[in-house]
Every structure is written in C-alpha cells, then in structure tokens.
Design a protein around this motif. Structure first.
Motif, PDB file in Angstrom:
ATOM      1  N   TRP A  62       0.837  -1.194   0.000  1.00 15.13           N
ATOM      2  CA  TRP A  62       0.000   0.000   0.000  1.00 15.13           C
ATOM      3  C   TRP A  62       0.872   1.243   0.000  1.00 15.13           C
ATOM      4  O   TRP A  62       2.084   1.175   0.199  1.00 15.13           O
ATOM      5  N   ASN A  63       0.244   2.395  -0.203  1.00 12.85           N
ATOM      6  CA  ASN A  63       0.954   3.665  -0.283  1.00 12.85           C
ATOM      7  C   ASN A  63       0.713   4.524   0.948  1.00 12.85           C
ATOM      8  O   ASN A  63      -0.419   4.604   1.439  1.00 12.85           O
ATOM      9  N   ILE A  64       1.775   5.163   1.412  1.00  7.01           N
ATOM     10  CA  ILE A  64       1.635   6.183   2.454  1.00  7.01           C
ATOM     11  C   ILE A  64       1.178   7.454   1.752  1.00  7.01           C
ATOM     12  O   ILE A  64       1.876   7.966   0.878  1.00  7.01           O
ATOM     13  N   PRO A 124      -4.693   1.554  -0.328  1.00  8.59           N
ATOM     14  CA  PRO A 124      -4.332   0.621  -1.398  1.00  8.59           C
ATOM     15  C   PRO A 124      -3.946   1.400  -2.652  1.00  8.59           C
ATOM     16  O   PRO A 124      -4.447   2.507  -2.880  1.00  8.59           O
ATOM     17  N   PRO A 125      -3.071   0.847  -3.473  1.00 12.85           N
ATOM     18  CA  PRO A 125      -2.685   1.541  -4.697  1.00 12.85           C
ATOM     19  C   PRO A 125      -3.879   1.730  -5.639  1.00 12.85           C
ATOM     20  O   PRO A 125      -4.741   0.854  -5.731  1.00 12.85           O
ATOM     21  N   GLU A 141      -8.214  -3.689  -4.168  1.00  8.37           N
ATOM     22  CA  GLU A 141      -8.633  -3.155  -2.873  1.00  8.37           C
ATOM     23  C   GLU A 141      -8.998  -1.670  -2.922  1.00  8.37           C
ATOM     24  O   GLU A 141      -9.669  -1.157  -2.038  1.00  8.37           O
ATOM     25  N   ALA A 142      -8.525  -0.961  -3.953  1.00  9.20           N
ATOM     26  CA  ALA A 142      -8.719   0.493  -4.037  1.00  9.20           C
ATOM     27  C   ALA A 142     -10.198   0.839  -4.062  1.00  9.20           C
ATOM     28  O   ALA A 142     -10.967   0.278  -4.831  1.00  9.20           O
ATOM     29  N   ASP A 146      -8.927   2.740   4.685  1.00  9.12           N
ATOM     30  CA  ASP A 146      -7.532   3.113   4.900  1.00  9.12           C
ATOM     31  C   ASP A 146      -7.068   2.566   6.247  1.00  9.12           C
ATOM     32  O   ASP A 146      -7.881   2.247   7.115  1.00  9.12           O
ATOM     33  N   LEU A 147      -5.767   2.503   6.430  1.00 13.47           N
ATOM     34  CA  LEU A 147      -5.175   2.234   7.738  1.00 13.47           C
ATOM     35  C   LEU A 147      -4.596   3.548   8.235  1.00 13.47           C
ATOM     36  O   LEU A 147      -3.801   4.193   7.534  1.00 13.47           O
TER      37      LEU A 147
END
Length: 129
Positions: A28-30, A42-43, A48-49, A54-55
């Motif tokens: 995943w992306n920050i 998620p990218p 998942e996008a 989000d986390l």
C-alpha cells in the motif's frame, strides 16, 4: 444506510515506522505522514482500491500492553513464503495461547500489534473467488 468505514485506526508509539512496515507488507501507499498521523491506502487500480478502508496510524504515549481486540487476517497465495517475507520486514511470531493445531499463524508487527496469516487456499478455492 449513510455510514461507511473510512479507516481502521491503529495506536502506535512510532506511526511512521509502523506504517512503513504495513506499507511494505501490503504493498500500500503512504498518502499522509505528519509524524503524529500516518495514512495508508491501497494503490490506485488495485482490487482493494476504493473498497477497503484506509489504515490510520496514530501516535499515542502509552505502549501496547494487552492482546488486540481487533486485528487483520491476511490471506496469502503462499503462507510460508509470506511469513518469511513478513519476518524479514520486522514481524515476529506471537503466542497468544492459540496452540499449534491451527491453519493460521499469529504474528506481531514491529510494535507487537497482532495479525494472522491465514492458510494458503487451494487453487480450486482461489479460482472460485
């Protein structure tokens, strides 16, 4: 209903460090990091996008002291390979009293937050999803 889950919030003594572990673990992306709060998504274009929340890692002063009441269950394509990869990223195996007869492995992220790596699905079950 007019509600949806926006994110799962995870307390952390070091949100940036913990988020980097999870970004590498999940791919995943920050998307936000101000030192106090770090958000992973998620990218774009991934399955998942736009579907998974989000986390959000939040800085807290206290350390983790008991078993998580909520945790992630991760479904790998190859359980043993993923466990080894997660350990190389800084995860550890955790004994929370689960015993050894289960098909999942309980692990902890670098701050000790538990998560489970589930069994590898047989090809026939993967194709049905």
């Amino acid at each position: 209903m007019a509600l949806r889950i926006e994110n799962f919030s995870i307390d952390s003594a070091s949100p940036s460090k913990t988020a980097r572990f999870w970004a590498a673990a999940l791919g995943w992306n920050i998307v936000h990091d101000d030192g106090e709060e770090v958000t992973l998504q998620p990218p774009v274009g991934s399955p998942e996008a736009g579907i998974l929340p989000d986390l959000l890692f939040l800085k807290v002063p206290e350390g983790k002291s008991v078993k998580n009441r909520l945790h992630l269950d991760l479904r790998p394509n190859d359980q043993l390979t993923e466990i080894a990869r997660l350990e190389a990223l800084g995860a550890t195996r955790v004994d929370i009293g689960q015993g050894s007869s289960h098909t999942w492995v309980v692990m902890g992220d670098p701050e000790g937050n538990e998560f489970c790596v589930l069994r590898t699905l047989p090809q026939a079950e993967r194709s049905a999803q």
